[in-house]
Design an enzyme around this catalytic site. Structure first.
Site, PDB file in Angstrom:
ATOM      1  N   THR A 113       1.007  -1.118   0.394  1.00 37.82           N
ATOM      2  CA  THR A 113       0.259  -0.292   0.504  1.00 37.82           C
ATOM      3  C   THR A 113       0.922   1.104   0.277  1.00 37.82           C
ATOM      4  O   THR A 113       0.785   2.224  -0.790  1.00 37.82           O
ATOM      5  CB  THR A 113      -0.889   0.048   1.661  1.00 37.82           C
ATOM      6  N   SER A 160       1.613  -7.075  -1.285  1.00 42.09           N
ATOM      7  CA  SER A 160       1.836  -8.207  -0.440  1.00 42.09           C
ATOM      8  C   SER A 160       1.172  -9.600  -0.653  1.00 42.09           C
ATOM      9  O   SER A 160       1.704 -10.733   0.187  1.00 42.09           O
ATOM     10  CB  SER A 160       2.744  -8.398   1.207  1.00 42.09           C
ATOM     11  N   THR A 192       1.736  -4.811   3.761  1.00 43.20           N
ATOM     12  CA  THR A 192       1.154  -5.318   5.304  1.00 43.20           C
ATOM     13  C   THR A 192       0.413  -6.925   5.611  1.00 43.20           C
ATOM     14  O   THR A 192       0.490  -7.151   6.866  1.00 43.20           O
ATOM     15  CB  THR A 192       0.360  -4.136   5.769  1.00 43.20           C
ATOM     16  N   ASP A 193      -0.015  -6.830   4.686  1.00 41.72           N
ATOM     17  CA  ASP A 193      -1.068  -8.031   4.404  1.00 41.72           C
ATOM     18  C   ASP A 193       0.150  -9.453   4.738  1.00 41.72           C
ATOM     19  O   ASP A 193      -0.271  -9.842   5.742  1.00 41.72           O
ATOM     20  CB  ASP A 193      -1.639  -8.121   2.688  1.00 41.72           C
TER      21      ASP A 193
END
Ligand code: ASP
Length: 336
Positions: free
Chosen positions: A12, A54, A85-86
């Site tokens: 992101t 990700s 972040t995932d």
């Protein structure tokens, strides 16, 4: 001034709107240019190794990150990896096993909002990460996110939208970063061994999440196809009666398949010896268990220990319970 290399991978932080939703489009140099303050305390450079959401990160991308850090290790004093972040917690765990004893810090960061937005956590996270990477007392692999410094093996994404997305599970934050100051909670003891890079993960790992009344139907296929099955059980860990017979049978048929018991409970980990549903199968089948390791750490450690992590051929159990980057507090001596 310290030389710090930004390794951009997407996420992101690097995303912009496309016709079909957000996707990474901002490159490494542009990311760096959004936070000019970084140049006041270090000498940054940037390199782009992929530009992925990700969700699409795979062990081969972890390998690419390791190779990039290794190739530039002498040139730089620290590394900041910008990442979605995932799956950041998986990458942080994987890099904890693949880059060990690094006196030069490897910091992983990202954001819940893109860096080109006016209201975003991206700039603060990037600035904090560079500050942490340029600090003399920093070392090893960690996530810096939302003002927290989390050991690479202890992070979990616990919020899908808020800035406060990550938590350190069952281990204190290593430090916090606020208003350009680092407050350390855990002293960094210098590594006794030199830095070590590993490359290869065994990807034949499958995670089975139990649900009440789970059927044994898929188990035969999993035991035949995979080198390691991680069972995400309930509570402190056990195998339910609905799959127990098949489980015992397959364990005899495939004695080389490594089985690891983990738990769906977020905190405090497993202890299979407590209840009959766990105790018997642990004793009879020699199942490994996660204890206080996070699921992300267990997945990455299993891939590593059945890949390059077992180079010394000492056996999965020895490797699995060996402490790496704060991943386990449990003392292996208690293991039966
Ligand atoms: N889907 C994004 C990713 O993991 C989410 C993020 O970066 O916050 O790449």
């Amino acid at each position: 001034m310290k030389k710090i290399l930004l390794i951009a991978t997407g996420g992101t932080i690097a995303s912009k709107k496309s016709e079909n939703g957000l996707c990474p489009q901002i490159d490494a140099e542009e990311i760096l240019a959004y936070v000019p303050k970084i140049r006041e305390f270090c000498e940054p450079s940037a390199i782009q190794i992929c530009n992925l959401d990700s969700t699409n990160m795979e062990p081969r991308h972890w390998k690419l990150m390791v190779e990039t850090v290794q190739a530039h290790y002498e040139e730089y004093d620290g590394f900041v990896i910008a990442h979605g972040t995932d799956t950041m917690a998986y990458t942080a765990a994987a890099l904890s096993y693949l880059i060990q004893n690094s006196a030069k810090p490897v910091v992983i960061t990202g954001a819940q909002k893109s860096i080109d937005l006016e209201i975003t956590d991206a700039k603060t996270n990037l600035l904090d990460s560079f500050l942490y990477a340029a600090d003399d007392a920093s070392q090893g692999v960690q996530i810096v996110f939302g003002g927290k410094v989390i050991a690479g093996t202890r992070a979990k994404k616990i919020r899908s939208k808020s800035y406060n997305a990550f938590e350190s599970i069952d281990y204190p934050y290593l430090a916090t970063v606020q208003d350009m100051r680092i407050l350390r909670y855990i002293p960094m003891l210098p590594y006794k061994e030199p830095v070590r890079f590993f490359k290869n993960m065994n990807e034949k790992i499958f995670l089975v999440k139990l649900v009440p009344g789970i059927s044994p139907k898929a188990l035969g296929f999993l035991f035949a196809e995979y080198d390691c099955i991680i069972v995400e059980s309930f509570g402190v860990g056990g195998i339910p009666a609905s799959i127990a017979d098949e489980f015992y049978r397959l364990y005899q048929e495939f004695p080389n398949t490594v089985v690891i018991m983990a738990t769906q409970v977020a905190h405090e980990g497993s202890d299979m010896t407590v209840y009959e549903v766990g105790n018997r199968i642990k004793r009879e089948c020699g199942i490994l268990e996660s204890y206080d390791m996070t699921l992300e750490a267990v997945v990455a450690k299993a891939m590593w220990m059945l890949g390059d992590g077992n180079a010394e051929n000492i056996g999965p159990k020895e490797v699995f319970y060996r402490r790496v980057n704060y991943d386990i507090i449990f003392e292996p001596g208690r293991e039966g």
